[in-house]
Scaffold this active site. Structure first.
Site, PDB file in Angstrom:
ATOM      1  CD  GLU A 197      48.102 -68.058  -6.209  1.00 47.40           C
ATOM      2  OE1 GLU A 197      49.333 -67.461  -6.819  1.00 47.40           O
ATOM      3  OE2 GLU A 197      47.119 -67.379  -5.931  1.00 47.40           O
ATOM      4  CD  GLU A 201      48.933 -65.026   1.277  1.00 46.89           C
ATOM      5  OE1 GLU A 201      48.457 -64.001   1.055  1.00 46.89           O
ATOM      6  OE2 GLU A 201      49.306 -66.118   0.706  1.00 46.89           O
ATOM      7  CB  SER A 211      40.232 -60.984  -1.273  1.00 43.45           C
ATOM      8  OG  SER A 211      40.161 -61.800  -2.183  1.00 43.45           O
ATOM      9  CG  ASN A 224      52.191 -62.983  -5.051  1.00 36.71           C
ATOM     10  OD1 ASN A 224      53.029 -62.932  -6.024  1.00 36.71           O
ATOM     11  ND2 ASN A 224      51.494 -63.982  -4.440  1.00 36.71           N
ATOM     12  CE  LYS A 252      48.231 -63.875  -6.303  1.00 37.03           C
ATOM     13  NZ  LYS A 252      47.043 -64.568  -6.073  1.00 37.03           N
ATOM     14  N   GLY A 267      42.458 -64.546  -4.015  1.00 41.33           N
ATOM     15  CA  GLY A 267      42.131 -64.462  -5.408  1.00 41.33           C
ATOM     16  C   GLY A 267      40.636 -64.535  -5.511  1.00 41.33           C
ATOM     17  CG  HIS A 292      51.433 -67.994  -2.711  1.00 42.53           C
ATOM     18  ND1 HIS A 292      50.193 -68.376  -3.223  1.00 42.53           N
ATOM     19  CD2 HIS A 292      51.129 -66.676  -2.321  1.00 42.53           C
ATOM     20  CE1 HIS A 292      49.166 -67.451  -3.258  1.00 42.53           C
ATOM     21  NE2 HIS A 292      49.659 -66.346  -2.929  1.00 42.53           N
TER      22      HIS A 292
HETATM   23  C1  PEP Z   1      48.050 -63.612  -2.613  1.00 42.47           C
HETATM   24  O1  PEP Z   1      48.455 -63.907  -3.563  1.00 42.47           O
HETATM   25  O2  PEP Z   1      48.880 -64.085  -1.734  1.00 42.47           O
HETATM   26  C2  PEP Z   1      46.738 -62.985  -2.188  1.00 42.47           C
HETATM   27  C3  PEP Z   1      46.593 -62.531  -1.027  1.00 42.47           C
HETATM   28  O3  PEP Z   1      46.026 -62.665  -3.154  1.00 42.47           O
HETATM   29  P1  PEP Z   1      44.925 -61.763  -3.453  1.00 42.47           P
HETATM   30  O4  PEP Z   1      45.025 -60.531  -2.617  1.00 42.47           O
HETATM   31  O5  PEP Z   1      44.456 -61.652  -4.932  1.00 42.47           O
HETATM   32  O6  PEP Z   1      43.950 -62.358  -2.649  1.00 42.47           O
END
Ligand code: PEP
Length: 250
Positions: free
Chosen positions: A97, A167, A212, A9, A11, A173, A95
């Site tokens: 976000e 997630e 992460s 992703n 982003k 993040g 997601h």
């Molecule tokens: C994500 O954006 O779905 C995500 C898991 O980000 P990160 O790997 O940076 O935590």
């Protein structure tokens, strides 16, 4: 045997030139892998360029979001059929976000999931708990509720076009990863919940972890039963890291 899936992703990052460069590097390094589904999700403006580059490889392309209506007076939105038109095979839906900053509810996620699958896309439906919800013991209720609303009226035949991304919001993040045991526990609970409705679907559906994931923790996470890969944010912007994570899944 479920095939692993690694989705990057990107982003709100990368110009068309940067996205093109990253896609070219990935296609040359991991563009013939078949044992893992590899997907990248650039910003909308880079979709056409990235899908063109990936077309000659096994790497597939996802939108980061789509609207639940196919066309009409919805300024600023992109629909599932338009993602197909741009060459996408997948779309990320719900997601955290999107939920946190754009007010997306579970019902909206459900409407988008229907729109995506009806358009022929594979919907990567994201869910997960906050730290407070985990610490207060509500985690499993929150996750099963997100799941049941997001998948409302999705019929068995449509589940081949569905991926669940677990997630935990506190791990996205932040550099804080769920431990492999924490990931395993929730993935197992998701699969058990799905098995209440259909045991075969529960066994075949890909459930990926996000939060992460990096080259140095990927092996331990992917070794967990019921973890079928990852949705990768930050580390997917670095080709070396993303290639290592994809290789760890295979
Ligand atoms: C994500 O954006 O779905 C995500 C898991 O980000 P990160 O790997 O940076 O935590």
């Amino acid at each position: 045997m479920r095939k692993p899936l690694i989705a990057g992703n990107w982003k709100l990052n990368n110009t068309i030139a940067e996205a093109t460069q990253l896609a070219e590097t990935l296609t040359s390094e991991i563009g013939t892998i078949n044992c893992t589904d590899i997907v990248v999700a650039p910003v909308f403006t880079a979709l056409a360029s990235v899908t063109q580059i990936c077309a000659s490889s096994t790497i597939q392309v996802a939108g980061q979001n789509c609207h639940c209506v196919d066309s009409g007076a919805f300024t600023g939105e992109v629909s599932a059929p338009l993602l197909v038109d741009a060459g996408c095979s997948h779309v990320i839906i719900g997601h955290s976000e999107r939920r946190q900053y754009f007010g997306e509810t579970d019902n909206f996620v459900n409407a988008k999931t229907h729109a995506a699958i009806n358009a022929g896309l594979t919907a990567i439906v994201c869910l997960g708990e906050t730290l407070e919800q985990r610490e207060s013991g509500e985690m499993f209720d929150i996750i099963t509720n997100q799941l049941s609303v997001a998948l409302n009226e999705i019929i068995a035949e449509q589940t081949g076009k569905l991926v669940i991304a677990y997630e935990p919001i506190w791990a996205i993040g932040t550099g804080k990863t769920a431990t492999p045991e924490q990931a395993k526990e929730v993935h197992k609970a998701i699969r058990e919940y799905l098995a209440r409705f259909d045991a075969d679907i529960a066994q075949t559906l890909q459930i990926v972890y996000g939060g992460s994931v990096k080259p140095d923790n990927a092996d331990a996470i992917f070794a967990q039963l019921d973890v079928d890969g990852a949705l990768v944010g930050g580390a997917s912007l670095n080709s070396n890291d993303f290639v290592k994570i994809c290789n760890a899944a295979g």
